[in-house]
Design a protein around this motif. Structure first.
Motif, PDB file in Angstrom:
ATOM      1  N   ILE A  96       0.739  -1.697  -0.563  1.00  0.00           N
ATOM      2  CA  ILE A  96       0.023  -0.063   0.207  1.00  0.00           C
ATOM      3  C   ILE A  96       0.883   1.074   0.329  1.00  0.00           C
ATOM      4  CG2 ILE A  96      -1.744   1.169   1.341  1.00  0.00           C
ATOM      5  CD1 ILE A  96      -2.870  -1.179   2.369  1.00  0.00           C
ATOM      6  N   ILE A  97       0.539   2.121  -0.852  1.00  0.00           N
ATOM      7  CA  ILE A  97       1.703   3.382  -1.194  1.00  0.00           C
ATOM      8  C   ILE A  97       0.468   4.339  -0.806  1.00  0.00           C
ATOM      9  CG2 ILE A  97       2.481   4.924  -2.900  1.00  0.00           C
ATOM     10  CD1 ILE A  97       3.747   2.867  -4.224  1.00  0.00           C
ATOM     11  N   VAL A  98       0.354   5.481   0.165  1.00  0.00           N
ATOM     12  CA  VAL A  98      -0.347   6.507   1.053  1.00  0.00           C
ATOM     13  C   VAL A  98       0.456   8.179   0.387  1.00  0.00           C
ATOM     14  CG1 VAL A  98      -1.415   8.329   2.710  1.00  0.00           C
ATOM     15  CG2 VAL A  98      -1.335   5.367   2.647  1.00  0.00           C
ATOM     16  N   GLU A  99      -0.376   9.000   0.239  1.00  0.00           N
ATOM     17  CA  GLU A  99       0.446   9.939  -0.590  1.00  0.00           C
ATOM     18  C   GLU A  99      -0.235  10.825   0.501  1.00  0.00           C
ATOM     19  OE1 GLU A  99       1.971  10.131  -5.343  1.00  0.00           O
ATOM     20  OE2 GLU A  99      -0.286  10.107  -5.212  1.00  0.00           O
ATOM     21  N   ALA A 100       0.107  12.184   0.574  1.00  0.00           N
ATOM     22  CA  ALA A 100      -0.339  13.039   1.873  1.00  0.00           C
ATOM     23  C   ALA A 100       0.113  14.268   0.930  1.00  0.00           C
ATOM     24  CB  ALA A 100       0.089  12.937   3.176  1.00  0.00           C
ATOM     25  N   LEU A 101      -0.849  15.308   1.859  1.00  0.00           N
ATOM     26  CA  LEU A 101      -0.401  17.064   1.970  1.00  0.00           C
ATOM     27  C   LEU A 101      -1.007  17.141   3.235  1.00  0.00           C
ATOM     28  CD1 LEU A 101      -1.492  18.441  -1.864  1.00  0.00           C
ATOM     29  CD2 LEU A 101       0.682  18.549  -0.665  1.00  0.00           C
ATOM     30  N   ASP A 103      -0.519  20.079   6.892  1.00  0.00           N
ATOM     31  CA  ASP A 103       1.075  21.082   7.554  1.00  0.00           C
ATOM     32  C   ASP A 103       1.123  20.993   8.934  1.00  0.00           C
ATOM     33  OD1 ASP A 103      -1.310  20.706   8.492  1.00  0.00           O
ATOM     34  OD2 ASP A 103      -2.080  23.012   8.807  1.00  0.00           O
ATOM     35  N   ASN A 104       1.152  19.410   9.144  1.00  0.00           N
ATOM     36  CA  ASN A 104       2.008  18.889  10.379  1.00  0.00           C
ATOM     37  C   ASN A 104       2.511  17.241  10.306  1.00  0.00           C
ATOM     38  OD1 ASN A 104       1.973  17.379  12.895  1.00  0.00           O
ATOM     39  ND2 ASN A 104       0.454  19.037  13.712  1.00  0.00           N
ATOM     40  N   LEU A 105       3.308  17.317   9.686  1.00  0.00           N
ATOM     41  CA  LEU A 105       3.876  16.433   9.700  1.00  0.00           C
ATOM     42  C   LEU A 105       3.991  14.835  10.439  1.00  0.00           C
ATOM     43  CD1 LEU A 105       7.414  16.926   7.850  1.00  0.00           C
ATOM     44  CD2 LEU A 105       5.699  16.128   6.512  1.00  0.00           C
ATOM     45  N   ASN A 106       4.749  15.647  12.171  1.00  0.00           N
ATOM     46  CA  ASN A 106       4.090  14.331  13.064  1.00  0.00           C
ATOM     47  C   ASN A 106       2.487  14.000  13.094  1.00  0.00           C
ATOM     48  OD1 ASN A 106       6.592  14.965  13.530  1.00  0.00           O
ATOM     49  ND2 ASN A 106       6.483  16.446  14.754  1.00  0.00           N
ATOM     50  N   ARG A 107       2.075  14.550  13.265  1.00  0.00           N
ATOM     51  CA  ARG A 107       1.234  14.299  12.509  1.00  0.00           C
ATOM     52  C   ARG A 107       0.196  13.599  11.663  1.00  0.00           C
ATOM     53  NH1 ARG A 107      -3.095  18.894  11.204  1.00  0.00           N
ATOM     54  NH2 ARG A 107      -2.189  17.650   8.957  1.00  0.00           N
ATOM     55  N   THR A 108       0.469  13.865  10.865  1.00  0.00           N
ATOM     56  CA  THR A 108      -0.269  13.281  10.155  1.00  0.00           C
ATOM     57  C   THR A 108       1.049  11.383   9.791  1.00  0.00           C
ATOM     58  OG1 THR A 108      -0.122  14.604   8.182  1.00  0.00           O
ATOM     59  CG2 THR A 108       0.127  12.874   7.528  1.00  0.00           C
ATOM     60  N   ALA A 109       2.047  11.626   9.636  1.00  0.00           N
ATOM     61  CA  ALA A 109       2.698  10.592  10.558  1.00  0.00           C
ATOM     62  C   ALA A 109       2.106   9.317  11.038  1.00  0.00           C
ATOM     63  CB  ALA A 109       4.045  10.766  11.235  1.00  0.00           C
ATOM     64  N   SER A 110       2.043  10.020  12.880  1.00  0.00           N
ATOM     65  CA  SER A 110       1.342   9.115  13.606  1.00  0.00           C
ATOM     66  C   SER A 110      -0.125   8.432  13.521  1.00  0.00           C
ATOM     67  CB  SER A 110       1.121  10.504  14.949  1.00  0.00           C
ATOM     68  OG  SER A 110       0.795   9.501  15.786  1.00  0.00           O
ATOM     69  N   ASN A 111      -0.694   9.447  12.799  1.00  0.00           N
ATOM     70  CA  ASN A 111      -2.159   8.763  12.258  1.00  0.00           C
ATOM     71  C   ASN A 111      -2.139   7.712  11.362  1.00  0.00           C
ATOM     72  OD1 ASN A 111      -3.266  10.928  13.502  1.00  0.00           O
ATOM     73  ND2 ASN A 111      -3.796  12.267  12.409  1.00  0.00           N
ATOM     74  N   VAL A 112      -1.031   8.126  10.135  1.00  0.00           N
ATOM     75  CA  VAL A 112      -1.378   7.258   8.854  1.00  0.00           C
ATOM     76  C   VAL A 112      -0.983   5.293  10.123  1.00  0.00           C
ATOM     77  CG1 VAL A 112      -0.107   6.467   7.001  1.00  0.00           C
ATOM     78  CG2 VAL A 112      -0.587   8.148   7.515  1.00  0.00           C
ATOM     79  N   ARG A 113       0.978   5.506  10.492  1.00  0.00           N
ATOM     80  CA  ARG A 113       0.710   4.502  11.474  1.00  0.00           C
ATOM     81  C   ARG A 113       0.027   4.244  12.466  1.00  0.00           C
ATOM     82  NH1 ARG A 113       6.174   2.729  11.922  1.00  0.00           N
ATOM     83  NH2 ARG A 113       6.232   5.084  11.581  1.00  0.00           N
ATOM     84  N   LEU A 222      -9.887   4.214   6.926  1.00  0.00           N
ATOM     85  CA  LEU A 222      -9.353   5.163   7.654  1.00  0.00           C
ATOM     86  C   LEU A 222      -8.514   5.783   7.039  1.00  0.00           C
ATOM     87  CD1 LEU A 222      -8.835   2.430  10.593  1.00  0.00           C
ATOM     88  CD2 LEU A 222      -9.960   3.799  10.657  1.00  0.00           C
ATOM     89  N   LEU A 223      -7.239   5.277   6.003  1.00  0.00           N
ATOM     90  CA  LEU A 223      -6.638   6.205   5.227  1.00  0.00           C
ATOM     91  C   LEU A 223      -7.255   6.778   4.319  1.00  0.00           C
ATOM     92  CD1 LEU A 223      -4.243   3.398   4.177  1.00  0.00           C
ATOM     93  CD2 LEU A 223      -3.493   5.552   6.163  1.00  0.00           C
ATOM     94  N   GLU A 224      -8.525   6.554   3.700  1.00  0.00           N
ATOM     95  CA  GLU A 224      -8.876   7.718   2.921  1.00  0.00           C
ATOM     96  C   GLU A 224      -9.730   8.780   3.478  1.00  0.00           C
ATOM     97  OE1 GLU A 224     -11.500   5.304  -0.005  1.00  0.00           O
ATOM     98  OE2 GLU A 224      -9.557   5.269  -1.388  1.00  0.00           O
ATOM     99  N   GLU A 225     -10.054   8.356   4.890  1.00  0.00           N
ATOM    100  CA  GLU A 225     -10.875   9.576   5.668  1.00  0.00           C
ATOM    101  C   GLU A 225     -10.284  10.329   6.347  1.00  0.00           C
ATOM    102  OE1 GLU A 225     -13.133   6.755   8.704  1.00  0.00           O
ATOM    103  OE2 GLU A 225     -14.462   6.103   6.288  1.00  0.00           O
ATOM    104  N   ASP A 226      -9.201  10.492   6.170  1.00  0.00           N
ATOM    105  CA  ASP A 226      -8.240  11.413   6.583  1.00  0.00           C
ATOM    106  C   ASP A 226      -7.910  12.496   6.275  1.00  0.00           C
ATOM    107  OD1 ASP A 226      -5.259  12.524   7.087  1.00  0.00           O
ATOM    108  OD2 ASP A 226      -5.730  11.007   9.654  1.00  0.00           O
ATOM    109  N   ASP A 227      -8.195  13.303   6.840  1.00  0.00           N
ATOM    110  CA  ASP A 227      -8.110  14.748   5.488  1.00  0.00           C
ATOM    111  C   ASP A 227      -6.575  14.974   5.230  1.00  0.00           C
ATOM    112  OD1 ASP A 227     -10.558  15.348   6.619  1.00  0.00           O
ATOM    113  OD2 ASP A 227     -10.331  17.221   8.100  1.00  0.00           O
ATOM    114  N   ASP A 228      -5.361  14.468   6.021  1.00  0.00           N
ATOM    115  CA  ASP A 228      -4.165  14.766   5.520  1.00  0.00           C
ATOM    116  C   ASP A 228      -3.863  14.030   4.106  1.00  0.00           C
ATOM    117  OD1 ASP A 228      -3.607  16.583   6.574  1.00  0.00           O
ATOM    118  OD2 ASP A 228      -2.933  15.243   8.445  1.00  0.00           O
ATOM    119  N   VAL A 229      -4.574  12.674   3.793  1.00  0.00           N
ATOM    120  CA  VAL A 229      -4.695  11.847   2.833  1.00  0.00           C
ATOM    121  C   VAL A 229      -4.847  12.638   1.740  1.00  0.00           C
ATOM    122  CG1 VAL A 229      -4.991   9.257   1.772  1.00  0.00           C
ATOM    123  CG2 VAL A 229      -4.091   9.597   4.271  1.00  0.00           C
TER     124      VAL A 229
END
Length: 247
Positions: A96-101, A103-113, A222-229
């Motif tokens: 699985i590959i996830v691409e994100a945009l 403004d908070n790398l720590n938040r996004t990394a934590s959520n995706v993990r 879960l991934l698609e529901e994340d605003d950063d993904v």
């Protein structure tokens, strides 16, 4: 090359995209803003912006929403977004590959993990699964645009590398750097495409059973529901008889 995913078509027929329309608009608007900010706010002079606008129009995003997203790129409150790619494995080793945009790398990394962990998968390092995919341009047309032979001929003349056709439509593939040129040439030959975008194309696909499909779809939801993904790409396929059992 791997055949076009039947599962993508099944998802479309089940109306999954309609359920995510509001969130999709938000993500597309973000991509339009970022594309316009990184280049020029004129789609004729900015290939990335042109592709983003085409993607927005493909899901009937209102013109005023598109225009506001472009204008936002020229304002001081546009925000600074970082593009980042995450790679990992779902259950049974599905890539699985996830691409994100974000403004908070720590938040996004934590959520995706956490999404991978909750769904029985694990997040890997950059490059851990990308070798199983090809980065290409994809241009799609409805089946009614012409026969597979006609589309193949037009695609080759436009400079494309490959075409996949079935009862649902035609998917034309080209080199990343040629996407804008090939898309423009095809538009002259076949009319406006349904969508033109850069994708991660699986080199092969793995069919999964019902239990595996359910776990993988939980992760993808879960991934698609994340605003950063922005996008989620995988290399599994769900047979139609299995898809019929999914809610």
């Amino acid at each position: 090359m791997a055949g076009h995913s039947k599962w993508a078509n099944i998802q479309h027929r089940k109306g999954k995209q309609d359920k995510l329309r509001s969130k999709m608009f938000s993500k597309l608007a973000k991509e339009i803003t970022v594309a316009a900010k990184m280049g020029l706010p004129d789609p004729d002079m900015n290939p990335r912006l042109r592709l983003a606008i085409k993607a927005a129009k493909a899901v009937s995003m209102p013109k005023d929403v598109i225009d506001r997203a472009i204008k936002k790129s020229q304002m001081g409150d546009a925000g600074d977004y970082t593009e980042i790619r995450y790679e990992g494995y779902g259950v049974n080793g599905i890539a699985i590959i996830v691409e994100a945009l974000t403004d908070n790398l720590n938040r996004t990394a934590s959520n995706v993990r956490s999404y991978f962990t909750k769904s029985g998968g694990n997040l890997g390092t950059t490059g851990s699964v990308a070798h199983s995919f090809d980065r290409v341009g994809e241009i799609s047309y409805p089946a009614a645009v012409g026969s597979a032979d006609d589309v193949m001929m037009a695609a080759l003349e436009a400079g494309a590398d490959d075409v996949e056709s079935d009862e649902d439509g035609h998917w034309i593939y080209c080199q990343v750097e040629a996407l804008s040129e090939v898309s423009d040439a095809l538009e002259k030959a076949l009319g406006e495409s349904t969508e033109s975008k850069l994708i991660w194309k699986p080199q092969s696909r793995t069919e999964v059973d019902l239990e595996t499909a359910q776990k993988l779809m939980r992760l993808i939801d879960l991934l698609e529901e994340d605003d950063d993904v922005q996008t989620v790409t995988h290399n599994f396929d769900v047979p139609e008889e299995v898809a019929a059992q999914l809610e």
